[in-house]
Design a protein around this motif. Sequence first.
Motif, PDB file in Angstrom:
ATOM      1  N   ASN A  81     -10.708   5.859   4.520  1.00  0.00           N
ATOM      2  CA  ASN A  81      -9.091   6.188   3.809  1.00  0.00           C
ATOM      3  C   ASN A  81      -9.833   6.988   2.867  1.00  0.00           C
ATOM      4  O   ASN A  81     -10.191   6.502   1.797  1.00  0.00           O
TER       5      ASN A  81
ATOM      6  N   TYR B 185      -9.908   9.688  -0.433  1.00  0.00           N
ATOM      7  CA  TYR B 185      -9.218  10.557  -1.616  1.00  0.00           C
ATOM      8  C   TYR B 185      -9.920  11.142  -2.456  1.00  0.00           C
ATOM      9  O   TYR B 185     -11.458  10.745  -2.648  1.00  0.00           O
TER      10      TYR B 185
ATOM     11  N   ASN C 140       0.021  11.094  -1.962  1.00  0.00           N
ATOM     12  CA  ASN C 140      -0.300  11.440  -0.413  1.00  0.00           C
ATOM     13  C   ASN C 140      -0.759  12.733  -0.665  1.00  0.00           C
ATOM     14  O   ASN C 140      -0.249  13.852  -1.304  1.00  0.00           O
TER      15      ASN C 140
ATOM     16  N   CYS D 288      -2.122   1.635  -3.577  1.00  0.00           N
ATOM     17  CA  CYS D 288      -2.720   1.944  -2.705  1.00  0.00           C
ATOM     18  C   CYS D 288      -4.186   0.923  -2.799  1.00  0.00           C
ATOM     19  O   CYS D 288      -4.701   0.846  -3.600  1.00  0.00           O
ATOM     20  N   GLY D 289      -4.208   0.104  -1.613  1.00  0.00           N
ATOM     21  CA  GLY D 289      -5.250  -0.876  -1.537  1.00  0.00           C
ATOM     22  C   GLY D 289      -6.573  -0.293  -1.348  1.00  0.00           C
ATOM     23  O   GLY D 289      -7.493  -0.655  -2.337  1.00  0.00           O
ATOM     24  N   ASN D 290      -6.893   0.739  -0.632  1.00  0.00           N
ATOM     25  CA  ASN D 290      -8.177   1.165  -0.513  1.00  0.00           C
ATOM     26  C   ASN D 290      -8.605   2.167  -1.627  1.00  0.00           C
ATOM     27  O   ASN D 290      -9.765   1.905  -2.182  1.00  0.00           O
TER      28      ASN D 290
ATOM     29  N   ASN E 259       4.527  -0.817  -1.756  1.00  0.00           N
ATOM     30  CA  ASN E 259       5.015   0.225  -0.841  1.00  0.00           C
ATOM     31  C   ASN E 259       5.426  -0.389   0.491  1.00  0.00           C
ATOM     32  O   ASN E 259       5.017  -1.433   0.696  1.00  0.00           O
TER      33      ASN E 259
ATOM     34  N   ASN F 138       5.570   3.498   5.746  1.00  0.00           N
ATOM     35  CA  ASN F 138       4.414   3.433   6.236  1.00  0.00           C
ATOM     36  C   ASN F 138       4.345   2.697   7.799  1.00  0.00           C
ATOM     37  O   ASN F 138       4.831   1.626   7.616  1.00  0.00           O
TER      38      ASN F 138
ATOM     39  N   GLU G 198       0.554   6.663   8.015  1.00  0.00           N
ATOM     40  CA  GLU G 198       0.911   6.509   6.526  1.00  0.00           C
ATOM     41  C   GLU G 198       2.018   7.605   6.243  1.00  0.00           C
ATOM     42  O   GLU G 198       1.952   8.908   6.432  1.00  0.00           O
ATOM     43  N   ARG G 199       2.837   7.028   5.613  1.00  0.00           N
ATOM     44  CA  ARG G 199       3.922   7.845   4.886  1.00  0.00           C
ATOM     45  C   ARG G 199       3.407   8.952   4.005  1.00  0.00           C
ATOM     46  O   ARG G 199       2.342   8.755   3.175  1.00  0.00           O
TER      47      ARG G 199
ATOM     48  N   GLY H   5      -5.291  -0.119   3.101  1.00  0.00           N
ATOM     49  CA  GLY H   5      -5.417  -1.111   2.617  1.00  0.00           C
ATOM     50  C   GLY H   5      -4.046  -2.070   2.370  1.00  0.00           C
ATOM     51  O   GLY H   5      -3.900  -3.048   2.804  1.00  0.00           O
ATOM     52  N   THR H   6      -3.174  -1.364   1.669  1.00  0.00           N
ATOM     53  CA  THR H   6      -1.684  -2.060   1.840  1.00  0.00           C
ATOM     54  C   THR H   6      -1.189  -2.344   3.243  1.00  0.00           C
ATOM     55  O   THR H   6      -0.734  -3.461   3.331  1.00  0.00           O
TER      56      THR H   6
HETATM   57  N1  LIG Z   1      -3.734   4.266   2.095  1.00  0.00           N
HETATM   58  C1  LIG Z   1      -2.944   3.470   1.039  1.00  0.00           C
HETATM   59  C2  LIG Z   1      -1.666   3.677   0.890  1.00  0.00           C
HETATM   60  C3  LIG Z   1      -1.220   5.149   0.445  1.00  0.00           C
HETATM   61  C4  LIG Z   1       0.293   5.299   0.072  1.00  0.00           C
HETATM   62  C5  LIG Z   1       1.006   5.313   1.008  1.00  0.00           C
HETATM   63  N2  LIG Z   1       0.910   6.393   2.035  1.00  0.00           N
HETATM   64  C6  LIG Z   1       2.663   5.477   0.808  1.00  0.00           C
HETATM   65  O1  LIG Z   1       3.282   6.400   0.396  1.00  0.00           O
HETATM   66  O2  LIG Z   1       3.181   4.340   0.288  1.00  0.00           O
HETATM   67  C7  LIG Z   1      -3.594   2.176   1.018  1.00  0.00           C
HETATM   68  O3  LIG Z   1      -4.860   1.940   1.327  1.00  0.00           O
HETATM   69  O4  LIG Z   1      -2.959   1.298   0.663  1.00  0.00           O
END
Ligand SMILES: N[C@@H](CCC[C@H](N)C(=O)O)C(=O)O
Length: 282
Positions: free
Chosen positions: A15, A17, A66, A75-77, A163, A196, A214-215, A224-225
């Motif tokens: 994941n 960023y 995003n 964001c967990g990751n 989230n 998500n 993912e949203r 991660g979340t």
């Molecule tokens: N990839 C993430 C979460 C990122 C945000 C998600 N797309 C949202 O809009 O809530 C993770 O690792 O948690």
Amino acid sequence: MTRTIKFTKMHGAGNDYIYVDTTRFPIEHPEELSKIWSAPHTGIGSDGLVLIGTSDKADFSMRIFNADGSEARMCGNASRCIGKYLFDYGLTSKTKIMLDTLSGIKVLNLHLADGKVNSVTVDMGIPADEPADYDGKGAKPMKEQPIEVDGERYAGTTVSMGNPHLVIFVNDIEDVDLPVIGPKLENHPLFPERINVEFAQILGEGKIRMRVWERGSGITQACGTGACATAVAAFLTGRAGRDSTVIMDGGSLNIRWDIATRHVLMTGEATKVFDGEIELID
Ligand SMILES: N[C@@H](CCC[C@H](N)C(=O)O)C(=O)O
């Protein structure tokens, strides 16, 4: 005025960023830049943009955008990658870091190898949709919510890890047409803030295979979340115990839902890909 912004591309279980230290490189329009920079062919290419900043309540702060420019609360990751960024680049010598996010302060515990961070445990807090009457002892069967899309019925569990997530257990994950069903569930009228979406299959004792839409970013290699929400949903519906390994396309995360604190602990790697710089016209 043209400015050069230094950034670091990092990933957690695939994941990926773009990370910017805003104490050195202030960013004014992150929503717009996340869209432009995340684009695979014309930008840097990523699942979104993460801003690292100061905080008056914690050691540092995180903001996460995003790929479509929308801002998420957690964001967990990215939180694991921020732990690595802060320590490896010498912004802190602490191995326990308080990170201020839109969903509250998260505690990062860094695990070192050869003086660098190779994995991080994040205290993700208490899942918000944990049933109020739950005594925390055994698996509480939770009614899955029926959701209809194009005449097809799904049964999903919603879990908030800061989230929102919708977790759907299936018998065969390879049967799921994620590019088609993902956006329909993300934008389903039941979820006005979008959601998500995780499809999950129980592989065996404590082993869960998961794929995510993912949203705001679409299919990603890991979330991660989302892994935490999947482990929580598996426990609440009697499919798993308190410790799970969630296996995603880009890697695995170990999730523990601690019985004493009711906090979810997520452990996994954090990886730097490269440092770069990009011109920005203000
Ligand atoms: N990839 C993430 C979460 C990122 C945000 C998600 N797309 C949202 O809009 O809530 C993770 O690792 O948690």
